[in-house]
Design a protein around this motif. Structure first.
Motif, PDB file in Angstrom:
ATOM      1  N   ALA A  22       0.822  -1.216   0.000  1.00 56.73           N
ATOM      2  CA  ALA A  22       0.000   0.000   0.000  1.00 56.73           C
ATOM      3  C   ALA A  22       0.852   1.261   0.000  1.00 56.73           C
ATOM      4  O   ALA A  22       0.463   2.279  -0.589  1.00 56.73           O
ATOM      5  CB  ALA A  22      -0.942  -0.012   1.204  1.00 56.73           C
ATOM      6  N   GLU A  23       2.001   1.215   0.626  1.00 57.81           N
ATOM      7  CA  GLU A  23       2.868   2.389   0.692  1.00 57.81           C
ATOM      8  C   GLU A  23       3.400   2.792  -0.681  1.00 57.81           C
ATOM      9  O   GLU A  23       3.774   3.942  -0.891  1.00 57.81           O
ATOM     10  CB  GLU A  23       4.023   2.137   1.664  1.00 57.81           C
ATOM     11  N   ALA A  24       3.463   1.853  -1.612  1.00 57.97           N
ATOM     12  CA  ALA A  24       3.993   2.133  -2.950  1.00 57.97           C
ATOM     13  C   ALA A  24       2.901   2.481  -3.962  1.00 57.97           C
ATOM     14  O   ALA A  24       3.204   2.915  -5.065  1.00 57.97           O
ATOM     15  CB  ALA A  24       4.788   0.931  -3.452  1.00 57.97           C
ATOM     16  N   LEU A  25       1.635   2.297  -3.593  1.00 59.87           N
ATOM     17  CA  LEU A  25       0.528   2.504  -4.542  1.00 59.87           C
ATOM     18  C   LEU A  25       0.318   3.967  -4.886  1.00 59.87           C
ATOM     19  O   LEU A  25       0.432   4.838  -4.037  1.00 59.87           O
ATOM     20  CB  LEU A  25      -0.776   1.980  -3.948  1.00 59.87           C
ATOM     21  N   ARG A  26      -0.048   4.202  -6.166  1.00 61.77           N
ATOM     22  CA  ARG A  26      -0.426   5.539  -6.610  1.00 61.77           C
ATOM     23  C   ARG A  26      -1.606   5.423  -7.573  1.00 61.77           C
ATOM     24  O   ARG A  26      -1.836   4.344  -8.145  1.00 61.77           O
ATOM     25  CB  ARG A  26       0.678   6.282  -7.318  1.00 61.77           C
ATOM     26  N   LEU A  76      -5.928   7.223  -0.845  1.00 61.72           N
ATOM     27  CA  LEU A  76      -6.017   7.412  -2.291  1.00 61.72           C
ATOM     28  C   LEU A  76      -7.164   6.570  -2.818  1.00 61.72           C
ATOM     29  O   LEU A  76      -7.504   5.542  -2.241  1.00 61.72           O
ATOM     30  CB  LEU A  76      -4.696   7.075  -2.994  1.00 61.72           C
ATOM     31  N   PRO A  77      -7.781   7.025  -3.906  1.00 56.06           N
ATOM     32  CA  PRO A  77      -8.905   6.258  -4.459  1.00 56.06           C
ATOM     33  C   PRO A  77      -8.438   4.877  -4.916  1.00 56.06           C
ATOM     34  O   PRO A  77      -7.392   4.753  -5.559  1.00 56.06           O
ATOM     35  CB  PRO A  77      -9.373   7.092  -5.650  1.00 56.06           C
ATOM     36  N   SER A 102      -7.604   6.436 -14.597  1.00 59.23           N
ATOM     37  CA  SER A 102      -7.022   7.772 -14.745  1.00 59.23           C
ATOM     38  C   SER A 102      -6.694   8.406 -13.395  1.00 59.23           C
ATOM     39  O   SER A 102      -5.727   9.156 -13.288  1.00 59.23           O
ATOM     40  CB  SER A 102      -7.949   8.677 -15.553  1.00 59.23           C
ATOM     41  N   ASP A 103      -7.457   8.090 -12.356  1.00 57.28           N
ATOM     42  CA  ASP A 103      -7.193   8.720 -11.055  1.00 57.28           C
ATOM     43  C   ASP A 103      -7.380   7.767  -9.870  1.00 57.28           C
ATOM     44  O   ASP A 103      -7.485   8.193  -8.733  1.00 57.28           O
ATOM     45  CB  ASP A 103      -8.077   9.949 -10.870  1.00 57.28           C
ATOM     46  N   THR A 104      -7.411   6.477 -10.155  1.00 60.68           N
ATOM     47  CA  THR A 104      -7.700   5.475  -9.135  1.00 60.68           C
ATOM     48  C   THR A 104      -6.752   4.286  -9.283  1.00 60.68           C
ATOM     49  O   THR A 104      -6.429   3.897 -10.398  1.00 60.68           O
ATOM     50  CB  THR A 104      -9.157   4.982  -9.306  1.00 60.68           C
ATOM     51  N   GLU A 143       8.103  -2.702 -15.823  1.00 57.48           N
ATOM     52  CA  GLU A 143       8.948  -1.519 -15.683  1.00 57.48           C
ATOM     53  C   GLU A 143       8.307  -0.433 -14.831  1.00 57.48           C
ATOM     54  O   GLU A 143       8.992   0.251 -14.077  1.00 57.48           O
ATOM     55  CB  GLU A 143       9.250  -0.931 -17.064  1.00 57.48           C
ATOM     56  N   ALA A 144       6.998  -0.264 -14.957  1.00 59.18           N
ATOM     57  CA  ALA A 144       6.295   0.787 -14.209  1.00 59.18           C
ATOM     58  C   ALA A 144       6.462   0.636 -12.697  1.00 59.18           C
ATOM     59  O   ALA A 144       6.296   1.594 -11.953  1.00 59.18           O
ATOM     60  CB  ALA A 144       4.809   0.781 -14.564  1.00 59.18           C
ATOM     61  N   TRP A 145       6.812  -0.557 -12.237  1.00 58.53           N
ATOM     62  CA  TRP A 145       6.968  -0.818 -10.807  1.00 58.53           C
ATOM     63  C   TRP A 145       8.429  -0.894 -10.373  1.00 58.53           C
ATOM     64  O   TRP A 145       8.705  -1.095  -9.196  1.00 58.53           O
ATOM     65  CB  TRP A 145       6.244  -2.108 -10.431  1.00 58.53           C
TER      66      TRP A 145
END
Length: 154
Positions: A22-26, A76-77, A102-104, A143-145
């Motif tokens: 959870a700490e790494a989630l965006r 965060l959503p 897009s935002d979740t 790569e995104a992670w």
């Protein structure tokens, strides 16, 4: 992409790993949780949601398919998605997952139901029950992670 495995002794350790993630989630992140029934996918998801600030135990979205969490209930959503009851990948379009991204952040159980519609930048986690009562976690990191996956990479 990189991959690795980790033995998890029990449900509390599985939940703790979810809290660590959870700490790494965006917003925009997708976490795909695979594994058979009873492997610990929802336990992992509860760890994520608890660490994001949800009070109380998160219900499984098995029947509703999607449970959306928004601030101030979480930092965060996040949409907790369970695709177990999806029979055809086309049904997923009706859920609006593309728009939500897009935002979740999306936490998706049974992502294999998406077929080739699962995004290439999704963090792929698979939980398998062990005969000892524990679980084995296998991950594939896109790569995104890179640099955000909270465990040592092998």
């Amino acid at each position: 992409m990189r991959s690795g495995t980790l033995a998890l002794a029990d449900a509390p350790q599985t939940e703790q790993l979810g809290a660590t993630l959870a700490e790494a989630l965006r917003p925009g992140d997708v976490v795909a949780l695979s594994g058979p029934l009873g492997a610990g996918k929802t336990t992992f998801a509860r760890g994520v949601l608890g660490a994001l600030g949800l009070s109380g135990e998160a219900p499984s979205p098995s029947y509703s398919l999607v449970i959306a969490y928004e601030p101030p209930d979480v930092r965060l959503p996040l949409w907790h998605v369970d695709l177990y009851r999806i029979e055809e990948p086309q049904e997923i379009e009706e859920l609006g997952l593309d728009d939500a991204r897009s935002d979740t952040a999306l936490l998706i159980e049974w992502p294999e139901r998406m077929g080739d519609r699962l995004w290439g930048d999704a963090l792929r986690l698979s939980l398998e029950p062990e005969p000892t009562g524990g679980r084995r976690l296998t991950w594939i990191i896109p790569e995104a992670w890179d640099g955000r996956w909270p465990l040592p990479q092998s």
